[in-house]
Design a protein around this motif. Structure first.
Motif, mmCIF file in Angstrom:
data_model
loop_
_atom_site.group_PDB
_atom_site.id
_atom_site.type_symbol
_atom_site.label_atom_id
_atom_site.label_comp_id
_atom_site.label_asym_id
_atom_site.label_seq_id
_atom_site.Cartn_x
_atom_site.Cartn_y
_atom_site.Cartn_z
ATOM 1 N N LEU A 197 -1.652 -6.075 -12.665
ATOM 2 C CA LEU A 197 -1.541 -4.655 -12.336
ATOM 3 C C LEU A 197 -2.480 -4.263 -11.202
ATOM 4 N N THR A 198 -3.696 -4.804 -11.185
ATOM 5 C CA THR A 198 -4.580 -4.476 -10.066
ATOM 6 C C THR A 198 -4.026 -5.058 -8.762
ATOM 7 N N PHE A 199 -3.386 -6.216 -8.853
ATOM 8 C CA PHE A 199 -2.743 -6.791 -7.671
ATOM 9 C C PHE A 199 -1.535 -5.953 -7.259
ATOM 10 N N ALA A 200 -0.779 -5.453 -8.223
ATOM 11 C CA ALA A 200 0.389 -4.627 -7.908
ATOM 12 C C ALA A 200 -0.011 -3.398 -7.106
ATOM 13 N N GLU A 201 -1.165 -2.801 -7.443
ATOM 14 C CA GLU A 201 -1.652 -1.660 -6.668
ATOM 15 C C GLU A 201 -1.923 -2.080 -5.221
ATOM 16 N N ALA A 202 -2.555 -3.244 -5.033
ATOM 17 C CA ALA A 202 -2.874 -3.714 -3.688
ATOM 18 C C ALA A 202 -1.608 -4.011 -2.885
ATOM 19 N N VAL A 203 -0.583 -4.562 -3.539
ATOM 20 C CA VAL A 203 0.686 -4.830 -2.848
ATOM 21 C C VAL A 203 1.259 -3.541 -2.292
ATOM 22 N N LYS A 206 -11.962 -1.368 -12.699
ATOM 23 C CA LYS A 206 -10.856 -1.531 -11.757
ATOM 24 C C LYS A 206 -9.517 -1.247 -12.409
ATOM 25 N N MET A 207 -9.350 -1.681 -13.656
ATOM 26 C CA MET A 207 -8.066 -1.469 -14.330
ATOM 27 C C MET A 207 -7.784 0.009 -14.565
ATOM 28 N N ILE A 208 -8.793 0.739 -15.006
ATOM 29 C CA ILE A 208 -8.586 2.159 -15.284
ATOM 30 C C ILE A 208 -8.197 2.907 -14.008
ATOM 31 N N LEU A 209 -8.924 2.647 -12.917
ATOM 32 C CA LEU A 209 -8.610 3.361 -11.673
ATOM 33 C C LEU A 209 -7.293 2.879 -11.072
ATOM 34 N N ALA A 210 -7.010 1.573 -11.181
ATOM 35 C CA ALA A 210 -5.740 1.060 -10.660
ATOM 36 C C ALA A 210 -4.560 1.651 -11.422
ATOM 37 N N CYS A 211 -4.672 1.702 -12.747
ATOM 38 C CA CYS A 211 -3.570 2.250 -13.552
ATOM 39 C C CYS A 211 -3.384 3.737 -13.281
ATOM 40 N N GLU A 212 -4.477 4.444 -13.067
ATOM 41 C CA GLU A 212 -4.347 5.865 -12.713
ATOM 42 C C GLU A 212 -3.575 6.018 -11.409
ATOM 43 N N ASN A 213 -3.848 5.151 -10.435
ATOM 44 C CA ASN A 213 -3.107 5.199 -9.174
ATOM 45 C C ASN A 213 -1.662 4.773 -9.360
ATOM 46 N N LEU A 214 -1.442 3.745 -10.166
ATOM 47 C CA LEU A 214 -0.077 3.264 -10.379
ATOM 48 C C LEU A 214 0.807 4.320 -11.038
ATOM 49 N N VAL A 215 0.250 5.037 -11.985
ATOM 50 C CA VAL A 215 1.027 6.059 -12.703
ATOM 51 C C VAL A 215 1.611 7.086 -11.737
ATOM 52 N N ALA A 216 0.906 7.334 -10.648
ATOM 53 C CA ALA A 216 1.392 8.302 -9.654
ATOM 54 C C ALA A 216 2.445 7.699 -8.720
ATOM 55 N N LEU A 217 2.628 6.382 -8.767
ATOM 56 C CA LEU A 217 3.526 5.709 -7.828
ATOM 57 C C LEU A 217 4.805 5.191 -8.471
ATOM 58 N N VAL A 218 4.801 4.958 -9.775
ATOM 59 C CA VAL A 218 5.938 4.324 -10.445
ATOM 60 C C VAL A 218 6.825 5.368 -11.116
ATOM 61 N N SER A 219 7.937 4.893 -11.634
ATOM 62 C CA SER A 219 8.843 5.774 -12.379
ATOM 63 C C SER A 219 8.196 6.196 -13.700
ATOM 64 N N ALA A 220 8.743 7.242 -14.309
ATOM 65 C CA ALA A 220 8.183 7.741 -15.569
ATOM 66 C C ALA A 220 8.228 6.679 -16.662
ATOM 67 N N LYS A 221 9.307 5.908 -16.717
ATOM 68 C CA LYS A 221 9.439 4.868 -17.742
ATOM 69 C C LYS A 221 8.391 3.776 -17.548
ATOM 70 N N THR A 222 8.184 3.386 -16.302
ATOM 71 C CA THR A 222 7.174 2.361 -16.020
ATOM 72 C C THR A 222 5.771 2.898 -16.265
ATOM 73 N N ALA A 223 5.530 4.165 -15.917
ATOM 74 C CA ALA A 223 4.224 4.781 -16.161
ATOM 75 C C ALA A 223 3.889 4.747 -17.648
ATOM 76 N N ASP A 224 4.893 4.977 -18.484
ATOM 77 C CA ASP A 224 4.698 4.936 -19.934
ATOM 78 C C ASP A 224 4.223 3.551 -20.373
ATOM 79 N N LEU A 225 4.823 2.504 -19.799
ATOM 80 C CA LEU A 225 4.439 1.140 -20.146
ATOM 81 C C LEU A 225 3.044 0.792 -19.607
#
Length: 529
Positions: free
Chosen positions: A402-408, A477-496
């Motif tokens: 997930l932290t790598f996914a944010e960097a991608v 890193k995980m907490i901040l990365a996931c916070e950023n990811l939630v704003a970028l992904v679909s609602a269903k993915t954000a839930d996961l």
């Protein structure tokens, strides 16, 4: 010793008149108050000394200390010992502040002129340098406080520690740098506890510096050449790579010119378990915040790291990676998350390649699959003792996806040519963990209120007890990365993503495995013959 306290009254330029101070005459010591601080007075063989009453270690009153020969004062709390003339610590670390003192007639006068801020700043940086060299955590904290009192900001300390690390970190840029970027971001949102963020960030640098071998030096001078830098990094020629980076800055180029070259190397490979892309993103954030003063040091450390990063695409399991980069991206609909999660590397790459032209949709599905893998991670796999090293697994093997996914997303959003490699690398992350999945109760980890949950988790970072820095920085890193990811992904993915984060933060993270380490070391040695 029941020393009498006397308030200061008259003032003569920088000196204050303490009067006759009866305790000093009768007991050879006394304590007086001035400007919210206490000053301890000692008379030794007719000579008078004035120092701060609080021991700089933990504040114990030095007026209660023991006088030794040659005007030495020992604090009876932990034995720190000071020279009364200079304030220098003879046993212990921090010096104690001394004051010029005079006897005028029967009265005692002490000079309480404040130390100029620049002198305080120099002394505090010298102290910080000693503290980080020894990983003296408490002294680092005191140095941060003293530098703050001297007018230095958190950004100033960040610039200092980056430059401090350059000649000390064998592997160049690392988790400490990534953590520094995130701690500064977090401290901006929570300024009241900035000192905690700085302490953890500088402490991490200090720890890594203690256990790092001396890094390679810059090679012989070269003329700047972009293709030369790429070739040197690909050849893992560290001195030559550093020489090219230095030549770039000498020629007037900067990070914006080097970044595409670094990323070209990174996205040509499945390398370093995703770290290179993350580190380059964090370096860019640090340079944007701290300015050009840290640009060359960070670029040199990136080049150093890239020369040492593992090329995992050369391992048999991931060897098909480079072949997929040569194919035209497929335009099929992305595979369903449930179908992608649990696939092995080969199938995960094939399914991803089929839809890789649909960048955002495929990335979203891969993020969801990585989160679903985290929700199905069989935690008991952390506890197995008798197994080969290749099967060692822990939470960090899952969170890196997930932290790598944010960097991608960060890099590919600026350069779309990076999407194909970024997506294929995410597919490798999905596939490599297939053997470590089990049943998972996803509903047990769902987060109902994302804003409140993330706020609570971020605030908890300022008083976490994760032991080794490597585990603390991954939590950050995980907490901040996931916070950023939630704003970028679909609602269903954000839930996961939030459910996966919740499970990770709520589960036991195995940090040391003595039995397994001893077993695997023995097996390795026995195979040596």
């Amino acid at each position: 010793m029941g020393a009498q306290t006397k308030r200061i009254t008259a003032v003569d330029e920088g000196f204050v008149n303490l009067g006759r101070v009866p305790d000093l005459k009768e007991k050879g010591r006394a304590v007086v108050k001035h400007g919210g601080r206490q000053i301890a007075l000692f008379e030794v063989d007719g000579e008078i000394f004035a120092i701060n009453n609080g021991c700089p270690h933990e504040g114990y009153p030095l007026v209660e200390g023991s006088l030794k020969k040659d005007c030495k004062l020992a604090c009876n709390w932990h034995g720190w010992t000071f020279d009364l003339r200079s304030g220098k610590a003879l046993q212990g670390r921090d010096a104690v502040k001394t004051y010029p003192v005079e006897r005028r007639g029967g009265e005692i006068w002490v000079d309480v002129t404040p130390v100029p801020p620049e002198a305080r700043r120099r002394a505090a940086y010298a102290e910080l340098g000693e503290a980080v060299a020894e990983h003296d955590y408490e002294r680092i904290a005191r140095s941060i406080a003293r530098l703050g009192a001297a007018g230095e900001t958190g950004d100033d300390l960040a610039r200092y520690i980056i430059k401090w690390s350059l000649p000390r970190f064998e592997r160049g840029i690392g988790h400490a740098h990534a953590g520094l970027a995130d701690w500064l971001t977090l401290a901006e949102a929570y300024p009241a506890v900035e000192r905690v963020a700085l302490l953890e960030a500088l402490g991490h640098f200090s720890y890594d510096g203690m256990y790092s071998a001396k890094p390679s030096s810059i090679g012989q001078p070269v003329r700047w050449n972009a293709s030369g830098l790429v070739a040197a990094i690909e050849a893992m020629d560290q001195p030559l790579s550093l020489a090219y980076v230095h030549a770039a800055y000498t020629a007037g180029f900067g990070f914006d010119d080097l970044k595409p070259l670094f990323l070209k190397v990174v996205f040509n490979h499945y390398a370093g378990f995703g770290h290179p892309a993350i580190y380059i993103m964090k370096a860019e954030q640090l340079i944007d915040r701290l300015g050009q003063e840290v640009s060359e040091p960070l670029s040199l450390q990136i080049a150093r790291y890239l020369c040492l990063a593992a090329r995992e695409d050369l391992i048999p399991e991931f060897r098909g990676f480079s072949d997929y980069l040569k194919l035209e991206p497929g335009n099929a609909c992305p595979s369903a998350t449930d179908n992608l999660s649990g696939q092995g590397v080969r199938n995960a790459m094939a399914l991803t390649a089929a839809s890789s032209a649909r960048h955002q949709e495929t990335w979203d599905t891969l993020v969801a699959a990585c989160a679903l893998n985290m929700l199905h991670f069989d935690l008991e796999r952390q506890n197995i003792v008798k197994q080969p090293i290749a099967k060692n697994i822990g939470w960090l093997d899952f969170t890196h996806a997930l932290t790598f996914a944010e960097a991608v997303h960060f890099h590919a959003s600026h350069d779309s040519k990076l999407w194909q490699s970024g997506l294929m690398q995410l597919a490798c992350f999905v596939g490599r963990n297939k053997a470590f999945l089990g049943a998972g109760d996803i509903d047990a980890w769902r987060v109902e209120d994302a804003v409140t949950f993330l706020k609570m988790q971020k605030e908890a970072l300022f008083d976490m007890d994760e032991g080794e820095y490597i585990f603390a920085v991954h939590r950050l890193k995980m907490i901040l990365a996931c916070e950023n990811l939630v704003a970028l992904v679909s609602a269903k993915t954000a839930d996961l993503v939030l459910a996966a984060l919740n499970r990770y933060l709520s589960s036991r993270l195995r940090k040391r495995h003595a039995a397994r380490t001893a077993f695997q070391a023995y097996e390795t040695v026995m195979r040596e013959g």
